[in-house]
Design a protein around this motif. Structure first.
Motif, PDB file in Angstrom:
ATOM      1  N   ASP A 102       0.855  -1.184   0.000  1.00  0.00           N
ATOM      2  CA  ASP A 102       0.000   0.000   0.000  1.00  0.00           C
ATOM      3  C   ASP A 102       0.895   1.239   0.000  1.00  0.00           C
ATOM      4  O   ASP A 102       1.992   1.229   0.593  1.00  0.00           O
ATOM      5  CB  ASP A 102      -0.902   0.020   1.246  1.00  0.00           C
ATOM      6  CG  ASP A 102      -1.926   1.146   1.209  1.00  0.00           C
ATOM      7  OD1 ASP A 102      -3.005   0.935   0.618  1.00  0.00           O
ATOM      8  OD2 ASP A 102      -1.631   2.234   1.753  1.00  0.00           O
ATOM      9  N   ARG A 103       0.430   2.302  -0.616  1.00  0.00           N
ATOM     10  CA  ARG A 103       1.224   3.533  -0.665  1.00  0.00           C
ATOM     11  C   ARG A 103       1.401   4.166   0.712  1.00  0.00           C
ATOM     12  O   ARG A 103       2.362   4.868   0.985  1.00  0.00           O
ATOM     13  CB  ARG A 103       0.540   4.517  -1.615  1.00  0.00           C
ATOM     14  CG  ARG A 103       1.379   5.727  -1.953  1.00  0.00           C
ATOM     15  CD  ARG A 103       0.688   6.602  -2.982  1.00  0.00           C
ATOM     16  NE  ARG A 103       1.540   7.717  -3.369  1.00  0.00           N
ATOM     17  CZ  ARG A 103       1.178   8.664  -4.225  1.00  0.00           C
ATOM     18  NH1 ARG A 103      -0.022   8.602  -4.784  1.00  0.00           N
ATOM     19  NH2 ARG A 103       2.007   9.631  -4.523  1.00  0.00           N
ATOM     20  N   LEU A 104       0.434   3.964   1.611  1.00  0.00           N
ATOM     21  CA  LEU A 104       0.411   4.444   2.997  1.00  0.00           C
ATOM     22  C   LEU A 104       0.239   5.957   3.115  1.00  0.00           C
ATOM     23  O   LEU A 104      -0.585   6.433   3.902  1.00  0.00           O
ATOM     24  CB  LEU A 104       1.663   4.001   3.765  1.00  0.00           C
ATOM     25  CG  LEU A 104       1.846   2.494   3.925  1.00  0.00           C
ATOM     26  CD1 LEU A 104       3.140   2.184   4.678  1.00  0.00           C
ATOM     27  CD2 LEU A 104       0.660   1.873   4.638  1.00  0.00           C
ATOM     28  N   PHE A 105       1.003   6.740   2.353  1.00  0.00           N
ATOM     29  CA  PHE A 105       0.889   8.202   2.406  1.00  0.00           C
ATOM     30  C   PHE A 105       0.984   8.781   0.996  1.00  0.00           C
ATOM     31  O   PHE A 105       1.740   8.282   0.164  1.00  0.00           O
ATOM     32  CB  PHE A 105       2.014   8.821   3.266  1.00  0.00           C
ATOM     33  CG  PHE A 105       2.023   8.361   4.688  1.00  0.00           C
ATOM     34  CD1 PHE A 105       1.224   8.981   5.643  1.00  0.00           C
ATOM     35  CD2 PHE A 105       2.834   7.301   5.089  1.00  0.00           C
ATOM     36  CE1 PHE A 105       1.232   8.547   6.957  1.00  0.00           C
ATOM     37  CE2 PHE A 105       2.851   6.866   6.401  1.00  0.00           C
ATOM     38  CZ  PHE A 105       2.045   7.489   7.331  1.00  0.00           C
ATOM     39  N   SER A 106       0.220   9.837   0.782  1.00  0.00           N
ATOM     40  CA  SER A 106       0.337  10.595  -0.459  1.00  0.00           C
ATOM     41  C   SER A 106       0.577  12.058  -0.101  1.00  0.00           C
ATOM     42  O   SER A 106       0.310  12.486   1.021  1.00  0.00           O
ATOM     43  CB  SER A 106      -0.933  10.462  -1.301  1.00  0.00           C
ATOM     44  OG  SER A 106      -2.066  10.948  -0.583  1.00  0.00           O
ATOM     45  N   ARG A 107       1.078  12.803  -1.037  1.00  0.00           N
ATOM     46  CA  ARG A 107       1.387  14.205  -0.767  1.00  0.00           C
ATOM     47  C   ARG A 107       0.131  15.065  -0.851  1.00  0.00           C
ATOM     48  O   ARG A 107      -0.664  14.930  -1.767  1.00  0.00           O
ATOM     49  CB  ARG A 107       2.439  14.730  -1.738  1.00  0.00           C
ATOM     50  CG  ARG A 107       3.783  14.039  -1.582  1.00  0.00           C
ATOM     51  CD  ARG A 107       4.908  14.793  -2.262  1.00  0.00           C
ATOM     52  NE  ARG A 107       6.183  14.140  -2.044  1.00  0.00           N
ATOM     53  CZ  ARG A 107       6.912  14.280  -0.953  1.00  0.00           C
ATOM     54  NH1 ARG A 107       6.481  15.055   0.034  1.00  0.00           N
ATOM     55  NH2 ARG A 107       8.065  13.654  -0.826  1.00  0.00           N
TER      56      ARG A 107
END
Length: 307
Positions: A57-62
């Protein structure tokens, strides 16, 4: 039973990855997470890359205000932050804290008035006892309990009765209210009389921790109402407003004494009694036996209880 993200943690999961994830989530920044953990930014970026592979999973996006957690990251933080606090609590209780060599960061929440009065003696003591630690002072807010529970806040200091039943706490000192006047104010008595007090032009501080609700409630019980002509958000502007004016301010005696020592001001006792209040330090029960936290509480007690 439904599977949770934590169920996918490998057997040999690195605890440092948990620390990195929790720090990124709570700071919303790889850079700030690195500063909090005293690591390099590439180290935290590498940890985040490993976490993304582990959880697929990407977990965080900007986002415009920093990193934005995904739904998986939200669920992970609920579980991992509690687990990390429990694990580190057992380690902290066994490890001795070495203040002279520590580079740890402590976060302490204070009101505006607390920042004025408490920060100088605390920093002076920290400089002697633990010269390499970092003390971060933040404003009191509505998320104190959550921050104390997550471990992102070490202490909250002030008149905070709403926290009493939810935290471990200790009385530092009791405080009372007085009037602050210009040195050449027309009222020259040690106790301002009720008629002068009622007719005077008052300045009121509107910050949540100012105590104005307690003051006005006590005055109202005695049929006294202040003539408020100015409302300001912070105590720090009061000396320049009151000096060389006919304005009156009701505020805690210790802060009034500080202002009197710096400007052409003086104190006068109130015409009616107003209840004293307590200044306490509050912390989460999980921190009770952590050696670093016990040191911090001892230093706060030594610095502030005798003021």
């Amino acid at each position: 039973m439904a599977k949770t993200p934590a169920d996918d943690i490998p057997t040999r999961f690195d605890l440092n990855l948990v620390r990195a994830f929790v720090s990124i989530y709570e700071t919303r920044s790889v850079t700030q997470a690195a500063e909090r953990l005293n690591l390099t930014q590439p180290t935290i970026s590498h940890a985040l890359a490993r976490l993304r592979v582990l959880y697929n999973d990407r977990l965080f996006s900007r986002g415009s205000a920093g990193l934005v957690p995904t739904a998986v990251a939200e669920r992970l933080h609920e579980q991992l932050s509690v687990a990390l606090m429990a694990i580190e609590g057992t380690l902290d209780s066994r490890a001795s804290f070495q203040p002279l060599h520590s580079t740890r960061r402590f976060r302490i929440a204070l009101s505006d008035i607390g920042s004025l009065f408490f920060t100088p003696p605390l920093l002076k003591r920290f400089q002697v006892e633990a010269p390499s630690i970092q003390a971060e002072f933040v404003q009191l807010n509505d998320t104190l309990l959550d921050e104390l529970a997550r471990g992102t806040l070490d202490l909250a200091i002030g008149n905070l009765p709403s926290l009493h039943t939810h935290t471990r706490n200790e009385l530092l000192f009791r405080e009372r209210y007085v009037c602050l006047l210009a040195h050449d104010h027309s009222c020259t008595d040690a106790v301002i009389d009720l008629d002068t007090f009622s007719r005077a032009r008052h300045v009121m501080v509107t910050s949540p921790s100012s105590g104005h609700a307690l003051i006005d409630g006590a005055l109202a019980e005695r049929g006294v109402q202040r003539r408020v002509v100015a409302l300001v958000p912070q105590f720090s502007v009061l000396p320049s407003l009151v000096e060389d004016s006919d304005l009156v301010v009701v505020l805690p005696s210790r802060v009034a004494e500080l202002f009197v020592s710096q400007r052409r001001l003086r104190m006068a006792e109130l015409p009616v009694p107003i209840p004293d209040f307590e200044v306490r330090m509050h912390w989460h029960a999980r921190q009770e036996n952590a050696s670093a936290h016990k040191w911090l509480r001892d230093e706060v007690r030594r610095s502030l209880s005798g003021l």
